[in-house]
Design a protein around this motif. Structure first.
Motif, PDB file in Angstrom:
ATOM      1  N   LEU A  17       0.851  -1.198   0.000  1.00 40.68           N
ATOM      2  CA  LEU A  17       0.000   0.000   0.000  1.00 40.68           C
ATOM      3  C   LEU A  17       0.887   1.247   0.000  1.00 40.68           C
ATOM      4  O   LEU A  17       1.713   1.422   0.900  1.00 40.68           O
ATOM      5  CB  LEU A  17      -0.898  -0.019   1.245  1.00 40.68           C
ATOM      6  N   VAL A  18       0.743   2.076  -1.009  1.00 46.58           N
ATOM      7  CA  VAL A  18       1.633   3.247  -1.093  1.00 46.58           C
ATOM      8  C   VAL A  18       1.065   4.461  -0.348  1.00 46.58           C
ATOM      9  O   VAL A  18       1.784   5.409  -0.075  1.00 46.58           O
ATOM     10  CB  VAL A  18       1.936   3.641  -2.565  1.00 46.58           C
ATOM     11  N   ASN A  19      -0.229   4.460  -0.064  1.00 46.04           N
ATOM     12  CA  ASN A  19      -0.806   5.630   0.625  1.00 46.04           C
ATOM     13  C   ASN A  19      -1.639   5.188   1.821  1.00 46.04           C
ATOM     14  O   ASN A  19      -2.857   5.307   1.841  1.00 46.04           O
ATOM     15  CB  ASN A  19      -1.661   6.465  -0.334  1.00 46.04           C
ATOM     16  N   PRO A  20      -0.979   4.667   2.871  1.00 51.62           N
ATOM     17  CA  PRO A  20      -1.755   4.214   4.021  1.00 51.62           C
ATOM     18  C   PRO A  20      -2.605   5.350   4.600  1.00 51.62           C
ATOM     19  O   PRO A  20      -2.195   6.518   4.560  1.00 51.62           O
ATOM     20  CB  PRO A  20      -0.682   3.763   5.014  1.00 51.62           C
ATOM     21  N   TYR A  21      -3.764   4.952   5.086  1.00 55.43           N
ATOM     22  CA  TYR A  21      -4.668   5.952   5.677  1.00 55.43           C
ATOM     23  C   TYR A  21      -3.960   6.616   6.853  1.00 55.43           C
ATOM     24  O   TYR A  21      -3.372   5.946   7.705  1.00 55.43           O
ATOM     25  CB  TYR A  21      -5.942   5.261   6.152  1.00 55.43           C
ATOM     26  N   PRO A  22      -3.964   7.923   6.924  1.00 57.38           N
ATOM     27  CA  PRO A  22      -3.175   8.608   7.966  1.00 57.38           C
ATOM     28  C   PRO A  22      -3.590   8.191   9.368  1.00 57.38           C
ATOM     29  O   PRO A  22      -4.777   8.120   9.682  1.00 57.38           O
ATOM     30  CB  PRO A  22      -3.480  10.093   7.739  1.00 57.38           C
ATOM     31  N   ASP A  23      -2.584   7.921  10.170  1.00 58.88           N
ATOM     32  CA  ASP A  23      -2.827   7.570  11.565  1.00 58.88           C
ATOM     33  C   ASP A  23      -3.498   8.720  12.309  1.00 58.88           C
ATOM     34  O   ASP A  23      -4.266   8.512  13.235  1.00 58.88           O
ATOM     35  CB  ASP A  23      -1.475   7.228  12.207  1.00 58.88           C
ATOM     36  N   ALA A  24      -3.202   9.940  11.901  1.00 60.43           N
ATOM     37  CA  ALA A  24      -3.734  11.110  12.607  1.00 60.43           C
ATOM     38  C   ALA A  24      -5.153  11.469  12.178  1.00 60.43           C
ATOM     39  O   ALA A  24      -5.691  12.490  12.583  1.00 60.43           O
ATOM     40  CB  ALA A  24      -2.808  12.313  12.418  1.00 60.43           C
ATOM     41  N   LEU A  25      -5.750  10.631  11.337  1.00 65.88           N
ATOM     42  CA  LEU A  25      -7.192  10.763  11.069  1.00 65.88           C
ATOM     43  C   LEU A  25      -7.905   9.603  11.745  1.00 65.88           C
ATOM     44  O   LEU A  25      -7.389   8.488  11.785  1.00 65.88           O
ATOM     45  CB  LEU A  25      -7.488  10.740   9.562  1.00 65.88           C
ATOM     46  N   THR A  26      -9.098   9.866  12.239  1.00 69.38           N
ATOM     47  CA  THR A  26      -9.814   8.821  12.981  1.00 69.38           C
ATOM     48  C   THR A  26     -10.400   7.756  12.065  1.00 69.38           C
ATOM     49  O   THR A  26     -10.670   6.642  12.509  1.00 69.38           O
ATOM     50  CB  THR A  26     -10.987   9.426  13.767  1.00 69.38           C
ATOM     51  N   GLY A  27     -10.654   8.128  10.813  1.00 70.98           N
ATOM     52  CA  GLY A  27     -11.345   7.208   9.920  1.00 70.98           C
ATOM     53  C   GLY A  27     -12.838   7.467   9.868  1.00 70.98           C
ATOM     54  O   GLY A  27     -13.557   6.875   9.057  1.00 70.98           O
ATOM     55  N   VAL A  28     -13.308   8.342  10.742  1.00 73.36           N
ATOM     56  CA  VAL A  28     -14.719   8.730  10.682  1.00 73.36           C
ATOM     57  C   VAL A  28     -14.987   9.389   9.321  1.00 73.36           C
ATOM     58  O   VAL A  28     -14.195  10.212   8.865  1.00 73.36           O
ATOM     59  CB  VAL A  28     -15.050   9.721  11.825  1.00 73.36           C
ATOM     60  N   GLU A  29     -16.059   8.999   8.700  1.00 77.89           N
ATOM     61  CA  GLU A  29     -16.358   9.556   7.380  1.00 77.89           C
ATOM     62  C   GLU A  29     -16.652  11.055   7.490  1.00 77.89           C
ATOM     63  O   GLU A  29     -17.476  11.479   8.300  1.00 77.89           O
ATOM     64  CB  GLU A  29     -17.549   8.847   6.748  1.00 77.89           C
ATOM     65  N   MET A  30     -15.964  11.823   6.680  1.00 78.35           N
ATOM     66  CA  MET A  30     -16.083  13.274   6.774  1.00 78.35           C
ATOM     67  C   MET A  30     -17.363  13.766   6.117  1.00 78.35           C
ATOM     68  O   MET A  30     -17.697  13.365   5.011  1.00 78.35           O
ATOM     69  CB  MET A  30     -14.856  13.928   6.142  1.00 78.35           C
ATOM     70  N   ARG A  31     -18.044  14.623   6.806  1.00 80.79           N
ATOM     71  CA  ARG A  31     -19.323  15.130   6.309  1.00 80.79           C
ATOM     72  C   ARG A  31     -19.127  16.394   5.482  1.00 80.79           C
ATOM     73  O   ARG A  31     -19.513  17.487   5.891  1.00 80.79           O
ATOM     74  CB  ARG A  31     -20.254  15.415   7.487  1.00 80.79           C
ATOM     75  N   TYR A  32     -18.461  16.252   4.360  1.00 78.60           N
ATOM     76  CA  TYR A  32     -18.301  17.405   3.474  1.00 78.60           C
ATOM     77  C   TYR A  32     -18.987  17.097   2.143  1.00 78.60           C
ATOM     78  O   TYR A  32     -19.187  15.931   1.778  1.00 78.60           O
ATOM     79  CB  TYR A  32     -16.814  17.698   3.249  1.00 78.60           C
ATOM     80  N   CYS A  33     -19.313  18.143   1.422  1.00 78.08           N
ATOM     81  CA  CYS A  33     -19.967  17.962   0.131  1.00 78.08           C
ATOM     82  C   CYS A  33     -19.007  17.259  -0.843  1.00 78.08           C
ATOM     83  O   CYS A  33     -17.790  17.301  -0.657  1.00 78.08           O
ATOM     84  CB  CYS A  33     -20.351  19.314  -0.469  1.00 78.08           C
ATOM     85  N   PRO A  34     -19.549  16.644  -1.886  1.00 80.21           N
ATOM     86  CA  PRO A  34     -18.691  16.000  -2.876  1.00 80.21           C
ATOM     87  C   PRO A  34     -17.651  16.975  -3.427  1.00 80.21           C
ATOM     88  O   PRO A  34     -17.989  18.104  -3.791  1.00 80.21           O
ATOM     89  CB  PRO A  34     -19.674  15.584  -3.979  1.00 80.21           C
ATOM     90  N   GLY A  35     -16.423  16.543  -3.432  1.00 85.04           N
ATOM     91  CA  GLY A  35     -15.375  17.358  -4.024  1.00 85.04           C
ATOM     92  C   GLY A  35     -14.819  18.432  -3.102  1.00 85.04           C
ATOM     93  O   GLY A  35     -13.825  19.090  -3.436  1.00 85.04           O
ATOM     94  N   CYS A  36     -15.435  18.624  -1.962  1.00 80.82           N
ATOM     95  CA  CYS A  36     -14.974  19.694  -1.062  1.00 80.82           C
ATOM     96  C   CYS A  36     -13.535  19.422  -0.642  1.00 80.82           C
ATOM     97  O   CYS A  36     -13.216  18.350  -0.116  1.00 80.82           O
ATOM     98  CB  CYS A  36     -15.862  19.803   0.163  1.00 80.82           C
ATOM     99  N   THR A  37     -12.679  20.405  -0.822  1.00 82.81           N
ATOM    100  CA  THR A  37     -11.255  20.202  -0.569  1.00 82.81           C
ATOM    101  C   THR A  37     -10.887  20.253   0.924  1.00 82.81           C
ATOM    102  O   THR A  37      -9.719  20.094   1.265  1.00 82.81           O
ATOM    103  CB  THR A  37     -10.437  21.229  -1.365  1.00 82.81           C
ATOM    104  N   HIS A  38     -11.885  20.461   1.785  1.00 81.27           N
ATOM    105  CA  HIS A  38     -11.617  20.281   3.219  1.00 81.27           C
ATOM    106  C   HIS A  38     -11.004  18.903   3.457  1.00 81.27           C
ATOM    107  O   HIS A  38     -10.074  18.753   4.246  1.00 81.27           O
ATOM    108  CB  HIS A  38     -12.921  20.358   4.027  1.00 81.27           C
ATOM    109  N   GLY A  39     -11.560  17.908   2.775  1.00 84.22           N
ATOM    110  CA  GLY A  39     -11.085  16.534   2.979  1.00 84.22           C
ATOM    111  C   GLY A  39      -9.621  16.415   2.610  1.00 84.22           C
ATOM    112  O   GLY A  39      -8.828  15.774   3.324  1.00 84.22           O
ATOM    113  N   THR A  40      -9.253  17.036   1.510  1.00 88.83           N
ATOM    114  CA  THR A  40      -7.855  17.012   1.072  1.00 88.83           C
ATOM    115  C   THR A  40      -6.966  17.693   2.110  1.00 88.83           C
ATOM    116  O   THR A  40      -5.908  17.185   2.483  1.00 88.83           O
ATOM    117  CB  THR A  40      -7.731  17.738  -0.285  1.00 88.83           C
TER     118      THR A  40
END
Lengths: 185, 257, 67, 360
Positions: free
Chosen positions: B6-29
């Protein structure tokens, strides 16, 4: 025993420090005391006032409607406050700046030429001290050595060379206070 | 056949909770980039995230670090308090343009002037998102919002504020950069700046802020790709993308790496 | 051969990965997520180089790239 | 000079600041406003040399939020201000209530509303006891009436704030702030607050989960649970820390009700009324939230009239009315805008009321 001392004068005359000296001396004598600056909202500009309560009971109100004694250091202060003194109270007046004693027959007046005394001593900062000396002698609540002790305690070390001048002013004021009291009796 | 990794492991510093942002919203990025930097620097256990008010109000649910929810605009003041108690903590605020450039302008300016040693991630999408599309201090001239329905005019609402340029006048700011979360190249650049900002904090060099030009397809009235193009074609013209200050780099005697 | 794994349920059909994939190996699927989106799928596995640009631009953090 | 209990002549402001340090506060955030400027001045001089932090915020809004951050990080933090500045802090206080964080704020009340003046007033009673911004929380509110009590109550406020995880307000006024009285200083306590398992900051993940300090609860059941928890603490506080003092006749004709500087005036009035032939008793709350209802309820059974004296136009009187529940007549002597009744004013009203009471 409850002494309510009200002091008023011009900014720079050392009204507040003089009041704190009395409060401090009173505290050291074991009395309950309070010192409070500017309670009258009409007191503004170049004048300053403070109230000192000295009592062997609860201080209660730190302000005074009818002071048992007053030290009034300017003509303006006499004009505005002299008539508040309680009947039979003591009013110490800086006669260097106040040429006519107020018409307040029910009070004892002590006229102290504080500015002249300061000039004679050669130290302008002692104006408030001769007035305190007269007040101490006039009320008998504390001696001038008590006031000198609290001045020594409150004065920064670097100003201690002024102590002899201040003690001299206290003595001269007290002498006026004593003679006037003798005269009253 | 070689084993796949896996070249892009999910960041440890994120909880994994699905982010409630609109499609494409760059907050997620932006969240992901910040979290990756926290992981790379190994500071997760001493990081405190300051969530503020706006669409990213739930940031504390997404960042897997200690977190404090601040009131609108006050993130930098709250961060100041934390940092003064725990100088060894790693503190960042995550603020939008309403939070930072409007109600919180005093707090951010003074935090920068005091050289407060924390990092601000500043999301600039030129509109109030959470409250449904009102004009922001960074709304472009001519841009239509729900409170500038005919387009922002100077006469009515004055000029948009350039935060990096404004903070660039303050000696206490140690790292200032504006990036855009649009193309792959720009996103990589944004991560470099975020990392630099955190490194600035870790070095105790003072205040750091990364402004991230972001999209709000919902309130811009565009689809996601149009919004990305809008940043590229229009927004960057008014908000130039560059590193304004990198005191760490200056001290190291070199330019931006 | 590199592999892209997309958590379809988290995909919100923003199309950023589709736009930026240098090999055009991604596209929308016909499937529908519980939120009503058509998630992205990889239709041309042969073309994929595992560059991970799709993951880099994905705001939903729902793409894993193996290489 | 190093004895445990040093007796000094100091202003209320200085006693308050030193009280904070004695109570273990090492983080002070403030913004200048008269008549309490001596407090930040004192803190700026005394905190850094003992390893503390003094920071002048850019506004009261920022100051309370710095306190919020410091408290979230586990510190005993404090700010002080006067009426208009306290208005600005309401938002931050509400967040601290919502996140159940301890802190101490001191309000040296001045005349208002608006910019007002710098004379003494008690017109922030509602702000202190009902306020703390939006939402269903309040500051635990202490009402010292002397320089000594300013010192002790401020020091003790940190304990109370910790015990109930709630902001504590020390409510005083411009006179108490600026007057000097002898004060026996408490020894400076080391900043050793109780365990704060909820605080944010560097930690070993093996020892605890991550902490989130948050007041956003979209689920109304969760939000109500926070409120119920806070309410339960207030109930506990009412049992544990409610405090007052009574002074004067054991067989009064009129009961005087006052707190803070008004109680000082009333204390003098008790004596002068006695000279005028009227027996009075003063009930002086030291806490006004929680409010000492019991003594008012008790004396309401035994006197016909109470006189409330406050430097506001009828704020404190409402708590007295709620306490006596109609069992006796409650009159109000209120002054506003920085004006104060004299001792003679109070005595005059007492004598008049005693006359009425006797007439029944």
């Amino acid at each position: 025993m409850r002494e309510e001392l009200f002091m008023a004068g011009l900014g720079g005359q050392g009204v507040n420090l003089a009041g704190q000296l009395i409060a401090r001396a009173g505290m050291d004598l074991g009395l309950n005391v309070s010192w409070f600056p500017i309670y009258d909202p009409e007191v503004r500009g170049g004048s300053s006032t403070c109230t000192v309560i000295l009592t062997d009971e609860r201080v209660g109100s730190p302000t005074s409607d009818h002071p048992t004694s007053m030290i009034l250091m300017s003509a303006d202060a006499v004009g505005r406050f002299a008539d508040r003194a309680v009947e039979g109270g003591l009013i110490v007046i800086n006669s260097s700046l106040v040429h006519e004693a107020p018409a307040c027959h029910a009070c004892r007046m002590l006229m102290v030429p504080a500015n002249e005394i300061a000039v004679e001593i050669g130290n302008d900062r002692t104006v408030n001290m001769s007035l305190l000396g007269a007040w101490a002698a006039g009320t008998g609540i504390m001696g001038i050595e008590d006031i000198a002790a609290s001045l020594r305690a409150m004065l920064p070390e670097r100003h201690h060379h002024h102590m002899p001048d201040n003690e001299e002013a206290l003595r001269r004021g007290a002498a006026i206070g004593r003679s006037a009291c003798l005269g009253d009796d | 056949m070689a084993e796949l990794t896996l070249v892009n492991p999910y960041p440890d510093a994120l909880t994994g909770v699905e982010m409630r942002y609109c499609p494409g919203c760059t907050h997620g990025t932006a969240h992901r980039l910040v979290a990756e930097v926290i992981d790379e620097l190994g500071v997760k256990d001493r990081t405190v995230a300051i969530a503020t008010v706006g669409c990213s109000v739930y940031a504390y649910e997404y960042f897997d670090t200690d977190a404090v929810q601040a009131s609108h605009g006050r993130g930098p003041a709250v961060a100041t308090g934390i940092k003064r108690v725990h100088p060894d903590s790693v503190v960042f605020t995550y603020q939008g343009d309403g939070d930072l450039a409007s109600i919180g302008m005093a707090e951010v300016v003074h935090a920068a002037a005091r050289a407060e040693n924390f990092t601000i991630i500043f999301i600039n999408n030129a509109v109030f998102g959470m409250t449904q599309g009102q004009m922001a201090p960074t709304t472009l001239l001519g841009q239509k919002t729900t409170t500038s329905p005919r387009g922002r005019t100077v006469a009515e609402a004055g000029h948009p504020i350039r935060i990096c340029e404004l903070l660039d006048t303050l000696d206490g700011a140690a790292f200032l950069a504006r990036e855009a979360l649009t193309t792959p190249a720009r996103i990589r650049s944004a991560k470099r700046s975020i990392r630099r900002a955190f490194e600035t904090q870790l070095a105790g060099a003072g205040f750091s802020l990364v402004e991230l030009l972001s999209i709000c397809p919902q309130w811009w009235g565009m689809d996601v790709l149009e919004a990305i193009d809008h940043v590229e074609d229009t927004m960057i013209e008014y908000y130039p993308v560059r590193v304004f200050r990198d005191r760490l780099g200056e001290e190291e005697g070199g330019g931006d790496a | 051969m590199p592999k892209v794994v997309i958590d379809a349920e988290r995909c919100k059909q923003c199309m950023l990965c589709v736009r930026y994939c240098p090999r055009a190996s991604l596209r929308l699927s016909d499937a529908t997520t519980s939120k009503g989106y058509h998630p992205v799928e990889q239709h041309d596995e042969e073309a994929c180089t595992g560059c991970a640009i799709c993951a880099l631009v994905c705001p939903s953090v729902c793409i894993e790239v193996y290489r | 000079m190093s004895e445990q209990r040093q007796r000094v002549l100091i202003t209320g402001n200085e006693a308050t600041a030193e009280g904070g340090i004695a109570g273990g506060c090492r983080h002070f955030f403030g913004y200048p406003i008269t008549p309490q400027n001596k407090i930040p001045e004192y803190m700026s001089e005394h905190l850094p040399p003992i390893g503390g932090v003094y920071l002048q915020a850019e506004s009261e809004v920022a100051a309370i939020n710095m306190v919020y951050g410091a408290a979230a990080a586990g510190a005993r933090a404090m700010t002080t201000s006067s009426s208009p500045g306290i208005s600005l802090m309401q938002e931050g206080l509400s967040y601290m209530l919502g996140t159940e964080l301890p802190c101490v704020i001191v309000n040296m009340v001045r005349g208002g509303p608006g910019l007002g003046n710098v004379a003494a007033a008690q017109s922030d009673y509602w702000l202190a006891t009902r306020g703390a911004g939006h939402g269903d929380g309040r500051c635990i509110t202490l009402t010292p009436y002397s320089v000594q009590e300013l010192h002790e109550f401020t020091a003790g406020a940190f304990e109370i704030a910790d015990r109930y995880r709630n902001p504590v307000c020390v409510l005083a006024d411009a006179i108490l702030a600026s007057m000097m009285e002898p004060c026996e200083l408490l020894p400076r306590r080391e900043p050793s607050p109780p365990e704060r398992p909820w605080a944010v900051g560097p930690h070993d993940p093996a020892e605890r989960e991550r902490n989130i300090v948050n007041s956003l609860w979209v689920d109304h059941n969760l939000m109500e649970a926070v409120n119920l928890r806070i309410e339960e603490r207030y109930r506990q506080a009412a049992e544990e820390i409610t405090d007052w003092e009574e002074f004067g006749s054991d067989d009064p004709e009129v009961v005087l009700c006052a707190y803070g500087i008004s109680a000082r005036i009333c204390e003098s009035a008790v004596g002068q009324a006695a000279q005028a032939g009227v027996r009075t008793r003063l009930i002086r709350p030291k806490t006004v939230f929680p409010f000492p209802r019991a003594p008012y309820a008790r004396w309401a059974e035994r006197v016909e009239r109470m006189l409330v004296v406050e430097l506001s136009m009828g704020q404190f009187v409402e708590d007295v009315l709620l306490s006596v529940e109609g069992r006796c007549q409650v009159d109000l002597l209120g002054r506003a805008g920085g004006s104060m009744p004299t001792v003679a004013d109070v005595v005059e009203r007492v004598v008049a009321l005693a006359g009425k009471a006797g007439g029944h």
